[in-house]
Design a protein around this motif. Structure first.
Motif, short mmCIF file in Angstrom:
data_model
loop_
_atom_site.label_atom_id
_atom_site.label_comp_id
_atom_site.label_asym_id
_atom_site.label_seq_id
_atom_site.Cartn_x
_atom_site.Cartn_y
_atom_site.Cartn_z
N PRO A 23 -2.84 -3.92 -3.74
CA PRO A 23 -1.89 -4.45 -2.76
C PRO A 23 -2.31 -5.76 -2.11
CG PRO A 23 -2.09 -2.08 -2.50
CD PRO A 23 -3.12 -2.48 -3.52
N SER B 121 0.83 -1.21 0.00
CA SER B 121 0.00 0.00 0.00
C SER B 121 0.86 1.25 0.00
CB SER B 121 -0.93 0.00 1.22
OG SER B 121 -1.83 -1.09 1.17
N LEU C 253 3.44 -5.60 -6.62
CA LEU C 253 2.57 -4.45 -6.83
C LEU C 253 2.12 -4.36 -8.28
CD1 LEU C 253 1.24 -1.85 -5.82
CD2 LEU C 253 3.39 -0.66 -6.31
N ASN D 138 2.48 1.54 -3.35
CA ASN D 138 1.48 1.97 -4.33
C ASN D 138 1.29 3.48 -4.29
OD1 ASN D 138 -0.41 1.53 -6.37
ND2 ASN D 138 -2.10 1.32 -4.92
N GLY E 232 2.37 3.87 -7.86
CA GLY E 232 1.11 3.86 -8.59
C GLY E 232 0.44 5.22 -8.67
N SER F 150 5.30 6.42 1.99
CA SER F 150 5.61 5.07 1.54
C SER F 150 6.50 4.34 2.54
CB SER F 150 6.29 5.13 0.16
OG SER F 150 6.63 3.85 -0.29
N LEU G 252 -1.21 -1.55 -10.36
CA LEU G 252 -0.75 -0.21 -10.00
C LEU G 252 -1.93 0.76 -9.98
CD1 LEU G 252 2.54 0.13 -12.08
CD2 LEU G 252 2.37 0.18 -9.59
#
Length: 382
Positions: free
Chosen positions: A271, A55, A260, A58, A62, A225, A265
């Motif tokens: 996730p 997560s 991922l 991402n 992402g 992150s 993405l």
């Protein structure tokens, strides 16, 4: 004028469908540890744990549009923070979680500085170097980290009032943390910070013109992150009860990024699917070929990317679109009957045939002087 109106109750139906999906998923998640064997419950716990780390990745890759090949280093930092606190300072397990999260957040802020000057492959190489040099560094810090031997700590024990086994209690604790992490990621993306991340990902120049501070949000993307990765590493220490430098090699960073991409993405639920991929596919590869599990792992990634280029999270949408297009093509083929098809050599309709009959020119003067039905009366000049 044609107007497009939404069908009444459409939003309510969508809301009810989403609520029903969440309730079914929650019921399945709560009932899973009472149905599966202890080892399978442990695997599900690891899936949720990896989902927390993915997560955070991402948010950076992402939704932030940046790339990181060193996410396993943040994971290791959170795991060792919890292990050192438990082994050296004998703190409680719950006290290690906020410390690991805060420490990795600060570490992500400092590591986000290169993101201000680098991008693409250059940023990927810098983040990869962080994942490469961290395991040797942990081996050098033997008085604190235990060196190559690592650290062994106590696992999180269930309280007596719960009546749960150790694997079940750990599953529910990790499930609660995962739910909070996914909810936090969802709310973060819907906030001003999330909209700024999306703007930076789509077009940095346009985002800067609109008033988005690129340096701030790029650094915050790394920080958030790293925070998620640190929380996942702390949970890893709780579940496994052992950490060593060899457990956090750069292969872990590559595996997380691959998970991922396979999961999806830019998807909030990607996730979870990526965590399942990271947990189960290596073990399946080992069972298929003990001599070359990496080959099987790579072939499985290629197969998944061929079937679902947008990840497993986007696969249902692709299937739904394909099914929706098939009936329309079939009906269009049935509508092409010989009577309605135009002949290739047919001449276009003449202009006289397309004019109403009341305006035709007539050769008979008597008929030509006659006024058409419904015409206005003539004046004296006429």
């Amino acid at each position: 004028m044609n107007t497009i109106t939404a069908a009444p109750g459409t939003d309510r139906v969508r809301w009810l469908r989403a609520a029903l999906t969440v309730l079914v998923a929650a019921a399945a998640a709560v009932g899973a540890p009472f149905y599966f064997a202890p080892f399978q419950v442990f695997q599900l716990t690891m899936v949720l744990l990896y989902a927390v780390a993915l997560s955070g990745l991402n948010l950076l890759v992402g939704f932030g549009g940046q790339i990181s090949l060193g996410h396993g280093a943040f994971f290791a930092a959170g795991a060792y923070t919890a292990a050192v606190m438990l082994d050296r300072y004998h703190t409680g397990h719950l006290a290690t979680l906020p410390v690991a999260a805060a420490g990795c957040f600060v570490l992500g802020l400092g590591f986000g500085v290169p993101a201000l000057r680098l991008r693409g492959l250059y940023l990927a190489l810098v983040t990869l170097s962080f994942a490469v040099f961290l395991p040797p560094l942990l081996k050098r810090l033997e008085p604190v980290t235990g060196g190559s031997m690592g650290l062994t700590v106590d696992k999180l024990r269930p309280p007596a009032w719960s009546g749960l086994a150790e694997d079940q209690w750990m599953y529910f604790v990790v499930l609660a943390v995962t739910a909070v992490a996914l909810l936090l990621a969802r709310n973060l993306l819907r906030s001003r910070v999330g909209r700024a991340l999306l703007a930076v990902r789509d077009n940095e120049s346009a985002a800067e013109v609109m008033g988005v501070r690129l340096s701030l949000h790029k650094t915050l993307a790394f920080a958030w992150s790293a925070l998620f990765a640190g929380v996942a590493g702390c949970l890893y220490t709780w579940v496994i009860g052992f950490v060593s430098p060899d457990s956090f090699s750069f292969v872990l960073s590559i595996t997380l990024l691959a998970g991922l991409v396979v999961g999806g993405l830019g998807s909030l639920y990607g996730p979870l699917l990526g965590g399942a991929f990271v947990m189960y596919v290596p073990s399946v590869s080992q069972d298929v070929s003990e001599a070359a599990p990496g080959v099987v792992f790579g072939l499985l990634i290629i197969a998944v990317m061929f079937v679902a280029p947008t990840g497993l999270a986007g696969l249902p949408g692709r299937v739904r679109d394909a099914v929706a297009r098939r009936p329309s093509r079939t009906s269009a083929a049935f509508d092409r009957t010989p009577g309605t098809a135009a002949a290739p050599d047919a001449e276009p309709q003449s202009q006289a045939e397309s004019v109403p009959s009341a305006t035709y020119a007539c050769a008979d003067p008597a008929v030509a002087d006659a006024e058409p039905v419904g015409a206005p009366p003539r004046t004296e000049k006429e």
